[in-house]
Design a protein around this motif. Sequence first.
Motif, mmCIF file in Angstrom:
data_model
loop_
_atom_site.group_PDB
_atom_site.id
_atom_site.type_symbol
_atom_site.label_atom_id
_atom_site.label_comp_id
_atom_site.label_asym_id
_atom_site.label_seq_id
_atom_site.Cartn_x
_atom_site.Cartn_y
_atom_site.Cartn_z
ATOM 1 N N ALA A 24 45.876 50.827 21.646
ATOM 2 C CA ALA A 24 45.881 52.282 21.494
ATOM 3 C C ALA A 24 47.071 52.721 20.661
ATOM 4 C CB ALA A 24 45.937 52.948 22.858
ATOM 5 N N SER A 25 46.846 53.704 19.803
ATOM 6 C CA SER A 25 47.930 54.241 18.987
ATOM 7 C C SER A 25 47.691 55.727 18.750
ATOM 8 C CB SER A 25 48.019 53.517 17.646
ATOM 9 O OG SER A 25 46.822 53.709 16.898
ATOM 10 N N GLY A 26 48.737 56.393 18.247
ATOM 11 C CA GLY A 26 48.584 57.797 17.885
ATOM 12 C C GLY A 26 48.800 58.761 19.025
ATOM 13 N N GLY A 27 49.226 58.280 20.174
ATOM 14 C CA GLY A 27 49.467 59.165 21.290
ATOM 15 C C GLY A 27 50.222 58.449 22.383
ATOM 16 N N THR A 28 50.658 59.190 23.375
ATOM 17 C CA THR A 28 51.359 58.549 24.484
ATOM 18 C C THR A 28 50.360 57.780 25.333
ATOM 19 O OG1 THR A 28 51.094 60.533 25.813
ATOM 20 C CG2 THR A 28 53.131 60.308 24.557
ATOM 21 N N PHE A 29 50.769 56.608 25.743
ATOM 22 C CA PHE A 29 49.853 55.752 26.482
ATOM 23 C C PHE A 29 49.897 56.108 27.945
ATOM 24 C CE2 PHE A 29 48.331 51.564 28.065
ATOM 25 C CZ PHE A 29 47.153 51.537 27.371
ATOM 26 N N THR A 30 49.415 57.300 28.262
ATOM 27 C CA THR A 30 49.374 57.726 29.649
ATOM 28 C C THR A 30 47.957 58.057 30.060
ATOM 29 O OG1 THR A 30 49.865 59.986 28.937
ATOM 30 C CG2 THR A 30 51.725 58.622 29.647
ATOM 31 N N PHE A 31 47.017 57.333 29.475
ATOM 32 C CA PHE A 31 45.633 57.556 29.829
ATOM 33 C C PHE A 31 45.435 57.272 31.305
ATOM 34 C CE2 PHE A 31 44.779 58.226 25.574
ATOM 35 C CZ PHE A 31 45.179 57.164 24.783
ATOM 36 N N ASN A 32 44.737 58.155 31.962
ATOM 37 C CA ASN A 32 44.496 57.973 33.381
ATOM 38 C C ASN A 32 43.703 56.708 33.641
ATOM 39 O OD1 ASN A 32 42.588 58.533 35.928
ATOM 40 N ND2 ASN A 32 44.575 59.509 36.199
ATOM 41 N N ALA A 33 42.776 56.392 32.765
ATOM 42 C CA ALA A 33 41.973 55.183 32.918
ATOM 43 C C ALA A 33 41.584 54.653 31.547
ATOM 44 C CB ALA A 33 40.710 55.468 33.730
ATOM 45 N N MET A 34 41.389 53.347 31.495
ATOM 46 C CA MET A 34 40.878 52.691 30.301
ATOM 47 C C MET A 34 39.644 51.913 30.735
ATOM 48 S SD MET A 34 43.077 53.302 27.770
ATOM 49 C CE MET A 34 42.860 51.995 26.574
ATOM 50 N N GLY A 35 38.662 51.874 29.868
ATOM 51 C CA GLY A 35 37.435 51.196 30.253
ATOM 52 C C GLY A 35 36.815 50.407 29.123
ATOM 53 N N TRP A 36 35.902 49.537 29.501
ATOM 54 C CA TRP A 36 35.080 48.785 28.551
ATOM 55 C C TRP A 36 33.617 49.081 28.836
ATOM 56 C CZ3 TRP A 36 36.870 46.149 24.414
ATOM 57 C CH2 TRP A 36 38.215 45.775 24.399
ATOM 58 N N PHE A 37 32.894 49.345 27.784
ATOM 59 C CA PHE A 37 31.457 49.556 27.839
ATOM 60 C C PHE A 37 30.809 48.599 26.842
ATOM 61 C CE2 PHE A 37 30.988 53.545 30.296
ATOM 62 C CZ PHE A 37 32.314 53.869 30.431
ATOM 63 N N ARG A 38 29.512 48.416 26.962
ATOM 64 C CA ARG A 38 28.811 47.580 25.995
ATOM 65 C C ARG A 38 27.430 48.147 25.710
ATOM 66 N NH1 ARG A 38 27.876 42.148 29.756
ATOM 67 N NH2 ARG A 38 26.244 43.021 31.111
ATOM 68 N N GLN A 39 26.939 47.817 24.524
ATOM 69 C CA GLN A 39 25.620 48.293 24.119
ATOM 70 C C GLN A 39 24.883 47.177 23.405
ATOM 71 O OE1 GLN A 39 25.651 51.889 21.773
ATOM 72 N NE2 GLN A 39 23.531 52.342 22.302
ATOM 73 N N GLY A 55 47.192 50.238 36.980
ATOM 74 C CA GLY A 55 46.857 48.833 36.762
ATOM 75 C C GLY A 55 46.405 48.127 38.022
ATOM 76 N N ILE A 56 46.429 48.835 39.122
ATOM 77 C CA ILE A 56 46.054 48.226 40.395
ATOM 78 C C ILE A 56 44.585 48.454 40.700
ATOM 79 C CG2 ILE A 56 46.474 48.271 42.883
ATOM 80 C CD1 ILE A 56 49.364 49.061 42.232
ATOM 81 N N SER A 57 44.131 49.669 40.461
ATOM 82 C CA SER A 57 42.754 50.010 40.785
ATOM 83 C C SER A 57 41.841 49.647 39.628
ATOM 84 C CB SER A 57 42.655 51.511 41.072
ATOM 85 O OG SER A 57 41.324 51.881 41.347
#
Length: 125
Positions: A24-39, A55-57
């Motif tokens: 991630a770039s261009g902003g503060t890395f304080t995202f509440n959650a990060m995810g992976w999706f697929r198609q 990072g725990i949940s």
Amino acid sequence: QVQLVESGGGLVQTGGSLRLSCAASGGTFTFNAMGWFRQAPGKEREFVAAIRLSGISTMYAESVKGRFTISRDNAKNTVYLQMNSLKPEDTAVYYCAAAGTFHYSIAPRSSYDYWGQGTQVTVSS
């Protein structure tokens, strides 16, 4: 603006492993959650895994539980998806996503504000 760049995709045989990264770039890395999706071709984009800021949940789709592991390194602004025991049905374009605000559920696509361009994962039988 926020940019998410995935890497690590490729071609692997059944039973093999891959590790995807999302920087991630261009902003503060304080995202509440990060995810992976697929198609997969002809299918809708589906949830794979997600991780909270702590990072725990973590949360996983049933189809990948026990085989995939999501993790994040806040110092490097990066989230990872370790994929083991890959199957042909895991073949898809994998997308990284980031949630800027809190959502009770981190599985729905609607919980995420930012998306990467995707990286192809192909598992041969």
